[in-house]
Design an enzyme around this catalytic site. Structure first.
Site, PDB file in Angstrom:
ATOM      1  N   GLY A 247       0.785  -1.084  -0.007  1.00 41.79           N
ATOM      2  CA  GLY A 247       0.103  -0.103   0.098  1.00 41.79           C
ATOM      3  C   GLY A 247       0.887   1.185   0.101  1.00 41.79           C
ATOM      4  CB  SER A 248       0.043   4.891   0.834  1.00 42.71           C
ATOM      5  OG  SER A 248      -0.453   4.232   2.086  1.00 42.71           O
ATOM      6  N   GLY A 252       2.551   2.287   5.339  1.00 46.13           N
ATOM      7  CA  GLY A 252       3.860   1.175   5.795  1.00 46.13           C
ATOM      8  C   GLY A 252       4.639   1.943   6.780  1.00 46.13           C
ATOM      9  CD  GLU A 269       6.945  -5.652  -2.386  1.00 44.92           C
ATOM     10  OE1 GLU A 269       7.059  -4.776  -3.116  1.00 44.92           O
ATOM     11  OE2 GLU A 269       7.539  -6.771  -2.174  1.00 44.92           O
ATOM     12  CB  CYS A 303       3.175  -0.117  -6.752  1.00 42.81           C
ATOM     13  SG  CYS A 303       3.390  -1.605  -7.506  1.00 42.81           S
TER      14      CYS A 303
HETATM   15  P1  NAD Z   1      -3.428   2.298   1.288  1.00 47.58           P
HETATM   16  O1  NAD Z   1      -2.290   2.326   2.118  1.00 47.58           O
HETATM   17  O2  NAD Z   1      -4.419   3.421   1.428  1.00 47.58           O
HETATM   18  O3  NAD Z   1      -4.129   1.054   1.821  1.00 47.58           O
HETATM   19  C1  NAD Z   1      -3.345  -0.258   1.769  1.00 47.58           C
HETATM   20  C2  NAD Z   1      -3.975  -1.366   2.634  1.00 47.58           C
HETATM   21  O4  NAD Z   1      -3.477  -1.037   3.875  1.00 47.58           O
HETATM   22  C3  NAD Z   1      -5.475  -1.714   2.824  1.00 47.58           C
HETATM   23  O5  NAD Z   1      -6.007  -2.684   2.964  1.00 47.58           O
HETATM   24  C4  NAD Z   1      -5.762  -0.616   4.200  1.00 47.58           C
HETATM   25  O6  NAD Z   1      -6.769  -0.987   4.752  1.00 47.58           O
HETATM   26  C5  NAD Z   1      -4.705  -1.038   5.033  1.00 47.58           C
HETATM   27  N1  NAD Z   1      -3.985  -0.232   5.985  1.00 47.58           N
HETATM   28  C6  NAD Z   1      -4.272   1.292   5.734  1.00 47.58           C
HETATM   29  N2  NAD Z   1      -3.475   1.695   7.099  1.00 47.58           N
HETATM   30  C7  NAD Z   1      -3.342   0.760   7.850  1.00 47.58           C
HETATM   31  C8  NAD Z   1      -2.977   0.572   9.346  1.00 47.58           C
HETATM   32  N3  NAD Z   1      -2.391   1.761   9.879  1.00 47.58           N
HETATM   33  N4  NAD Z   1      -2.593  -0.599   9.840  1.00 47.58           N
HETATM   34  C9  NAD Z   1      -2.835  -1.593   8.853  1.00 47.58           C
HETATM   35  N5  NAD Z   1      -3.539  -1.690   7.822  1.00 47.58           N
HETATM   36  C10 NAD Z   1      -3.821  -0.436   7.137  1.00 47.58           C
HETATM   37  O7  NAD Z   1      -3.072   2.206  -0.138  1.00 47.58           O
HETATM   38  P2  NAD Z   1      -4.275   1.943  -1.482  1.00 47.58           P
HETATM   39  O8  NAD Z   1      -4.528   3.290  -1.609  1.00 47.58           O
HETATM   40  O9  NAD Z   1      -5.268   0.868  -1.199  1.00 47.58           O
HETATM   41  O10 NAD Z   1      -3.268   1.682  -2.728  1.00 47.58           O
HETATM   42  C11 NAD Z   1      -2.212   2.493  -3.323  1.00 47.58           C
HETATM   43  C12 NAD Z   1      -0.938   2.402  -2.989  1.00 47.58           C
HETATM   44  O11 NAD Z   1      -0.365   1.065  -2.802  1.00 47.58           O
HETATM   45  C13 NAD Z   1      -0.043   3.240  -3.608  1.00 47.58           C
HETATM   46  O12 NAD Z   1       0.799   4.097  -2.942  1.00 47.58           O
HETATM   47  C14 NAD Z   1       0.751   2.066  -4.389  1.00 47.58           C
HETATM   48  O13 NAD Z   1       2.011   2.516  -4.823  1.00 47.58           O
HETATM   49  C15 NAD Z   1       0.887   0.997  -3.393  1.00 47.58           C
HETATM   50  N6  NAD Z   1       1.232  -0.189  -3.816  1.00 47.58           N
HETATM   51  C16 NAD Z   1       2.215  -0.711  -3.750  1.00 47.58           C
HETATM   52  C17 NAD Z   1       2.647  -1.886  -4.593  1.00 47.58           C
HETATM   53  C18 NAD Z   1       4.074  -2.527  -4.614  1.00 47.58           C
HETATM   54  O14 NAD Z   1       4.168  -3.784  -4.576  1.00 47.58           O
HETATM   55  N7  NAD Z   1       4.968  -1.948  -4.085  1.00 47.58           N
HETATM   56  C19 NAD Z   1       1.662  -2.697  -5.128  1.00 47.58           C
HETATM   57  C20 NAD Z   1       0.426  -1.975  -5.302  1.00 47.58           C
HETATM   58  C21 NAD Z   1       0.153  -0.842  -4.767  1.00 47.58           C
END
Ligand code: NAD
Length: 517
Positions: A247-248, A252, A269, A303
């Site tokens: 995720g973001s 992370g 990731e 990503c």
């Molecule tokens: P996001 O960070 O908003 O959410 C991702 C996941 O994390 C969701 O399931 C969310 O519920 C969970 N989450 C959020 N805060 C949390 C916390 N404090 N504790 C536990 N879980 C939590 O991201 P998004 O908007 O769903 O996805 C887009 C982002 O993901 C972009 O930044 C993109 O670059 C990244 N991404 C990275 C990869 C990679 O492999 N590097 C792959 C796909 C997406």
């Protein structure tokens, strides 16, 4: 059911995937239940309600984690090839259901149907890889310094793996983790994105059926649903030794600290800010294809999407004109219709971020080369369709330093040689994907050298976007440092043990130490 959903067979897809109007979002692999609030899933394609999923409560989670711990204790006693056989059968089901699952991914997330099918294909590929891997979980043997001793290392199952995934790859990221973790002998608990809860239920349905047929213990494949608070149940839980979070960067950083506070392991990731360097020796036609697909594919929500184009001054105008022209041919609309190249953004918040980025780049002195804007009218009722935009910008602009998860491409000039381009490319905090377009061997090798790209992925003569499952996938710096999928990424799902066996009648000590009694 909306008109588009009727026309493109969504109703049948939901039926094939075992989805109902209201679904439980908690499963231990044999038992479905949920006592939480209702999550509604609206399609960004047409704004229609697709279905509902009941979220996971703290009490639900307790039941899941205790079942997963128990399931793990039995699953780890199965041989790895036996576990691989279950993954093989799971993969047969993925092959059978590739079309409905690809369709649901497209309708719930908004990527093109082709990309939805491509995502399911990635699941299939990683399962094939995992089946082979189930006979190759090798450790090394080494020579002991003590006579009559043998030393080797072996890998054991780790325990319960928590998987947190993002909306933009709603099914593949789960499979990248879970297929490997299962053959490694772990139990998995998955929290998918709250923006794509139905695809998670669909995947868990498939696993549940195959696991039951094979008498896999309850708890080996678990699903929990909800927002970040449900994710936190796992990140703060020391019964979960590994958290794999996608995720973001913002997420992370929070997850890394929560897991580190209990000395757990993380596989992170996170976001990227990916660039293509275009040198005077580049093939311009291929550069345009790679850059345009990289910037607008999945509506800029990968990503690995191309965010920055770093072009040598000698060919700058030529490349700029070619890309601006190529953007005129992009068709934006319903992603289930294969005539369109670009679908919608995930939701209206994403649209706001996209608009704010375009305002900000102008405010900082950038120049818009291809106008953006939100599309309105017939076919665009969800309010999530935007025009891919290009801005001339400088690398140090604050907005350029950040990942905007939308189709905004920043183009910038470099002079000098490839090391000058690399300073710009590496001059951001993220380190996921990178590429160079050149037919000059020296430039390509310098880009790949230790002084070259600082990213986890570095490509020559292909764009930044997408990756094959065979390589380890992930990035450096704020991208989090994790590696998943191919190569030796499996090792993170196991615990390594070094064994020394003494087959003499003496007890010699290491380093020649004498301890006579
Ligand atoms: P996001 O960070 O908003 O959410 C991702 C996941 O994390 C969701 O399931 C969310 O519920 C969970 N989450 C959020 N805060 C949390 C916390 N404090 N504790 C536990 N879980 C939590 O991201 P998004 O908007 O769903 O996805 C887009 C982002 O993901 C972009 O930044 C993109 O670059 C990244 N991404 C990275 C990869 C990679 O492999 N590097 C792959 C796909 C997406």
């Amino acid at each position: 059911m909306s008109k588009i959903a009727e026309e493109f067979g969504i109703k049948q897809a939901l039926k094939d995937l075992g989805l109902n109007e209201i679904n439980n979002g908690t499963s231990t692999g044999t038992d479905w239940f949920s006592n939480g609030e209702i999550l509604e899933s609206y399609s960004p394609v047409d704004g229609a309600l697709i279905g509902k999923v009941k979220a996971t409560t703290k009490e639900d989670y307790e039941k899941v984690i205790t079942t997963a711990e128990k399931g793990f204790k039995e699953w780890r006693t199965w041989t790895a090839p036996q576990r691989g056989e279950v993954v093989r059968q799971f993969n047969d089901e993925l092959r059978r259901l590739k079309e409905p699952l690809g369709k649901l991914v497209s309708y719930e997330m908004g990527k093109s149907y082709q990309e939805g099918l491509g995502e399911v294909q990635e699941m299939i590929d990683i399962c094939d890889f995992a089946v082979g891997l189930s006979r190759q979980l090798y450790g090394l043997t080494m020579h002991s310094e003590r006579p009559g001793h043998r030393m080797y290392e072996q890998y054991h199952p780790l325990g319960v793996v928590g998987i947190i995934s993002a909306f933009n790859f709603p099914v593949a990221v789960w499979a990248w983790n879970t297929a490997l973790a299962w053959v490694c002998g772990d139990a998995c608990i998955w929290k998918g994105s709250e923006k794509t809860p139905l695809t998670s239920v669909a995947c868990q349905n498939i696993a549940e059926r195959v696991f039951k047929e094979n008498d896999v213990p309850a708890g080996v494949s678990c699903l929990i649903s909800g927002d970040y608070k449900v994710g936190q149940m796992m990140t703060t839980d020391d019964r979960v030794p590994l958290i794999s979070a996608t995720g973001s960067i913002r997420m992370g950083k929070i997850v890394a600290q929560a897991v580190a506070a209990r000395l757990g392991k993380t596989l992170l990731e996170l976001g990227g800010n990916n660039a293509i360097i275009v040198t005077p020796d580049a093939n311009i036609k291929n550069t345009v294809i790679g850059a345009v697909f990289g910037a607008v594919g999945t509506c800029g929500q990968r990503c690995t999407s191309t965010r920055r184009l770093i072009v040598h001054e000698d060919i700058y105008d030529k490349v700029k004109d070619a890309i601006v022209n190529a953007y005129k041919q992009i068709r934006i609309g319903n992603p289930l219709d294969e005539n369109n190249h670009v679908g919608p953004l995930i939701d209206k918040d994403a649209v706001k971020n996209y608009q704010a980025a375009l305002d900000k780049v102008v405010e900082e002195g950038g120049k818009i080369l291809v106008e953006g804007g939100v599309l309105e009218g017939e076919g665009y009722e969800s309010g999530c369709y935007v025009k891919p935009a290009i801005a001339e910008a400088e690398n140090h602009f604050e907005i350029v330093q950040h990942e905007t998860f939308a189709p905004v491409l920043y183009i910038m000039k470099y002079s000098g040689d490839v090391s000058d381009a690399l300073k710009l490319q590496n001059g951001v905090k993220q380190g996921l994907s990178s590429a160079i377009m050149t037919n000059n061997l020296r430039e390509a090798e310098r880009f790949l050298s230790a002084e070259g790209s600082d990213c986890g992925i570095a490509n020559v003569n292909i764009g930044t976007s997408g990756a094959e499952i065979g390589g380890a996938f992930g990035g450096e710096k704020e991208t989090g440092g994790g590696r998943e999928s191919g190569s030796d990424a499996w090792k993170v799902y196991m615990r390594r043990q070094t064994n020394t066996i003494n087959y003499t009648t003496e007890l010699p000590l290491a380093q020649g130490i004498k301890f006579d009694l």
